[in-house]
Each structure stands twice: as structure tokens, then as C-alpha cells.
Write a protein that holds these residues in place. Structure first.
Motif, PDB file in Angstrom:
ATOM      1  N   MET A   1     -18.661  -5.831  13.354  1.00  0.00           N
ATOM      2  CA  MET A   1     -17.750  -7.052  12.225  1.00  0.00           C
ATOM      3  C   MET A   1     -16.682  -6.626  11.686  1.00  0.00           C
ATOM      4  N   THR A   2     -16.675  -5.114  11.850  1.00  0.00           N
ATOM      5  CA  THR A   2     -15.893  -4.625  10.640  1.00  0.00           C
ATOM      6  C   THR A   2     -14.258  -4.922  11.254  1.00  0.00           C
ATOM      7  N   GLU A   3     -14.390  -4.104  12.414  1.00  0.00           N
ATOM      8  CA  GLU A   3     -13.018  -4.246  13.777  1.00  0.00           C
ATOM      9  C   GLU A   3     -12.680  -5.823  13.590  1.00  0.00           C
ATOM     10  N   TRP A   4     -13.381  -7.475  13.576  1.00  0.00           N
ATOM     11  CA  TRP A   4     -12.646  -8.425  13.166  1.00  0.00           C
ATOM     12  C   TRP A   4     -12.182  -8.715  11.505  1.00  0.00           C
ATOM     13  N   ILE A   5     -12.317  -8.002  11.182  1.00  0.00           N
ATOM     14  CA  ILE A   5     -12.197  -8.222   9.422  1.00  0.00           C
ATOM     15  C   ILE A   5     -10.318  -7.444   9.468  1.00  0.00           C
ATOM     16  N   ILE A   6     -10.528  -5.922   9.641  1.00  0.00           N
ATOM     17  CA  ILE A   6      -9.716  -5.493   9.957  1.00  0.00           C
ATOM     18  C   ILE A   6      -8.478  -6.458  10.857  1.00  0.00           C
ATOM     19  N   SER A   7      -8.717  -6.710  11.956  1.00  0.00           N
ATOM     20  CA  SER A   7      -7.927  -7.592  12.970  1.00  0.00           C
ATOM     21  C   SER A   7      -6.768  -8.184  12.164  1.00  0.00           C
ATOM     22  N   ILE A   8      -7.703  -9.764  11.025  1.00  0.00           N
ATOM     23  CA  ILE A   8      -7.449 -10.854  10.583  1.00  0.00           C
ATOM     24  C   ILE A   8      -6.542 -10.090  10.024  1.00  0.00           C
ATOM     25  N   LEU A   9      -7.309  -8.601   8.773  1.00  0.00           N
ATOM     26  CA  LEU A   9      -5.906  -8.596   7.549  1.00  0.00           C
ATOM     27  C   LEU A   9      -4.711  -8.311   8.136  1.00  0.00           C
ATOM     28  N   LEU A  10      -5.235  -6.896   9.566  1.00  0.00           N
ATOM     29  CA  LEU A  10      -3.621  -7.126  10.440  1.00  0.00           C
ATOM     30  C   LEU A  10      -2.798  -7.670  10.544  1.00  0.00           C
ATOM     31  N   LEU A  11      -3.625  -9.111  11.366  1.00  0.00           N
ATOM     32  CA  LEU A  11      -3.001 -10.212  11.376  1.00  0.00           C
ATOM     33  C   LEU A  11      -1.625 -11.253  10.373  1.00  0.00           C
ATOM     34  N   ILE A  12      -2.518 -11.286   9.560  1.00  0.00           N
ATOM     35  CA  ILE A  12      -2.211 -11.577   8.440  1.00  0.00           C
ATOM     36  C   ILE A  12      -1.340 -10.872   7.703  1.00  0.00           C
ATOM     37  N   GLY A  13      -1.136  -9.804   7.531  1.00  0.00           N
ATOM     38  CA  GLY A  13      -0.379  -9.186   6.791  1.00  0.00           C
ATOM     39  C   GLY A  13       1.173  -9.103   7.592  1.00  0.00           C
TER      40      GLY A  13
ATOM     41  N   THR B   1      -4.741  -3.314   2.662  1.00  0.00           N
ATOM     42  CA  THR B   1      -6.654  -3.550   2.351  1.00  0.00           C
ATOM     43  C   THR B   1      -7.562  -3.160   4.277  1.00  0.00           C
ATOM     44  N   ALA B   2      -6.255  -3.987   5.327  1.00  0.00           N
ATOM     45  CA  ALA B   2      -7.111  -3.083   6.092  1.00  0.00           C
ATOM     46  C   ALA B   2      -7.209  -1.732   6.429  1.00  0.00           C
ATOM     47  N   ALA B   3      -6.007  -1.130   5.707  1.00  0.00           N
ATOM     48  CA  ALA B   3      -6.363   0.647   6.022  1.00  0.00           C
ATOM     49  C   ALA B   3      -7.507   1.083   5.046  1.00  0.00           C
ATOM     50  N   MET B   4      -8.056   0.035   4.166  1.00  0.00           N
ATOM     51  CA  MET B   4      -8.534   0.674   2.588  1.00  0.00           C
ATOM     52  C   MET B   4     -10.140   0.615   3.428  1.00  0.00           C
ATOM     53  N   VAL B   5     -10.084  -0.614   4.506  1.00  0.00           N
ATOM     54  CA  VAL B   5     -11.671  -1.401   5.188  1.00  0.00           C
ATOM     55  C   VAL B   5     -11.983   0.085   6.521  1.00  0.00           C
ATOM     56  N   PHE B   6     -10.507   0.055   6.891  1.00  0.00           N
ATOM     57  CA  PHE B   6     -10.354   0.749   8.034  1.00  0.00           C
ATOM     58  C   PHE B   6     -11.299   2.567   7.987  1.00  0.00           C
ATOM     59  N   PHE B   7     -10.523   3.321   6.966  1.00  0.00           N
ATOM     60  CA  PHE B   7     -10.125   4.510   6.063  1.00  0.00           C
ATOM     61  C   PHE B   7     -12.219   4.636   5.445  1.00  0.00           C
ATOM     62  N   SER B   8     -12.698   3.414   4.600  1.00  0.00           N
ATOM     63  CA  SER B   8     -14.109   4.211   4.629  1.00  0.00           C
ATOM     64  C   SER B   8     -15.197   3.422   4.966  1.00  0.00           C
ATOM     65  N   THR B   9     -14.941   2.952   6.385  1.00  0.00           N
ATOM     66  CA  THR B   9     -16.126   2.660   7.022  1.00  0.00           C
ATOM     67  C   THR B   9     -15.966   3.564   8.550  1.00  0.00           C
ATOM     68  N   THR B  10     -14.560   4.948   8.554  1.00  0.00           N
ATOM     69  CA  THR B  10     -14.697   5.408   9.099  1.00  0.00           C
ATOM     70  C   THR B  10     -14.707   6.791   8.551  1.00  0.00           C
ATOM     71  N   GLN B  11     -14.822   7.258   7.442  1.00  0.00           N
ATOM     72  CA  GLN B  11     -14.751   8.034   6.756  1.00  0.00           C
ATOM     73  C   GLN B  11     -16.166   8.126   5.820  1.00  0.00           C
ATOM     74  N   ALA B  12     -16.808   9.537   5.179  1.00  0.00           N
ATOM     75  CA  ALA B  12     -17.326   9.298   3.709  1.00  0.00           C
ATOM     76  C   ALA B  12     -16.787   8.812   3.014  1.00  0.00           C
ATOM     77  N   GLY B  13     -17.022   7.858   2.008  1.00  0.00           N
ATOM     78  CA  GLY B  13     -15.907   7.317   0.460  1.00  0.00           C
ATOM     79  C   GLY B  13     -15.807   7.222   0.630  1.00  0.00           C
ATOM     80  N   PHE B  14     -14.839   6.396  -0.156  1.00  0.00           N
ATOM     81  CA  PHE B  14     -13.629   5.518  -0.792  1.00  0.00           C
ATOM     82  C   PHE B  14     -12.510   5.806  -0.871  1.00  0.00           C
ATOM     83  N   SER B  15     -11.794   5.053  -0.078  1.00  0.00           N
ATOM     84  CA  SER B  15     -10.402   5.228   0.192  1.00  0.00           C
ATOM     85  C   SER B  15      -9.443   5.133  -1.386  1.00  0.00           C
TER      86      SER B  15
END
Length: 110
Positions: free
Chosen positions: A1-13, A50-64
Motif C-alpha cells: 500500500m505504501t508503494e502506491w502512496i509513494i508512486s502517486i505522490l511522485l507522479l503528482i509532484g 512527502t513521498a521521500a518522507m513516506v519512503f524513508f519512514s517505512t524503510t528505516q527505523a525512525g521518522f525522517s
């Protein structure tokens, strides 16, 4: 699900950045050209960050936090720099085309 959110944010941006860049090139005078980078491109970069923040928040421990700071810096500096460029253009009496709106609201420099 997060991949869809990241993809949509990247396309919009990416779409907003593209529209802002095209507006920068295609608008007829300086006053109109500032709308592209100060409005659409700023919103596009906020979406990309925002897409980068969502990506790094899900792949790394902690908040970006870096992306939040970059977004705040962009959202604060783009309108101020656009305003300063417009004031400089008015001060130097830069010509505009007839379709430019708001010319009657400009006060004369004494």
C-alpha cells in the motif's frame, strides 16, 4: 500500500514540477513567469519530499526529519524570493505586456 502512496505522490509532484517549468519558459513576461516556480514548482517539490518522507519512514527505523526541514525551507523562501524579485522589477520599471493583471495596483516609485 505504501508503494502506491509513494508512486502517486511522485507522479503528482513530477506533474506539478513539469507544469511549473513549462510555465517558466512559455509565459510572455517576467511578472507572469514568476507564477511557475513560486506556485506549481513549490507544490511539486513538497509532494516529492512527502513521498521521500513516506519512503524513508517505512524503510528505516525512525521518522525522517530532513524532508520536513527542506519542505519548510522551500515553503518559506519561495514566496519571499518571488516577492523580492517582483519588487525589484517594479523598482527598475520592467515593462510588461498588456494582459498582465494587477498593473493598476502598483504604486509609483517616488
Amino acid at each position: 500500500m505504501t508503494e502506491w502512496i509513494i508512486s502517486i505522490l511522485l507522479l503528482i509532484g513530477g506533474s506539478f514540477v513539469l507544469v511549473g517549468s513549462i510555465g517558466l519558459v512559455k509565459m510572455p513576461d517576467f511578472y507572469m513567469r514568476l507564477h511557475g516556480p513560486t506556485k506549481a514548482t513549490t507544490l511539486g517539490m513538497a509532494s516529492l519530499l512527502t513521498a521521500a518522507m513516506v519512503f524513508f519512514s517505512t524503510t528505516q527505523a525512525g521518522f525522517s526529519v530532513k524532508e520536513i526541514l527542506i519542505s519548510l525551507f522551500l515553503l518559506l523562501t519561495a514566496p519571499v524570493s518571488g516577492y523580492m524579485m517582483i519588487k525589484s522589477a517594479i523598482h527598475h520599471k520592467l515593462e510588461s505586456i498588456e494582459r498582465t493583471q494587477g498593473k493598476d495596483n502598483i504604486e509609483d516609485d517616488v
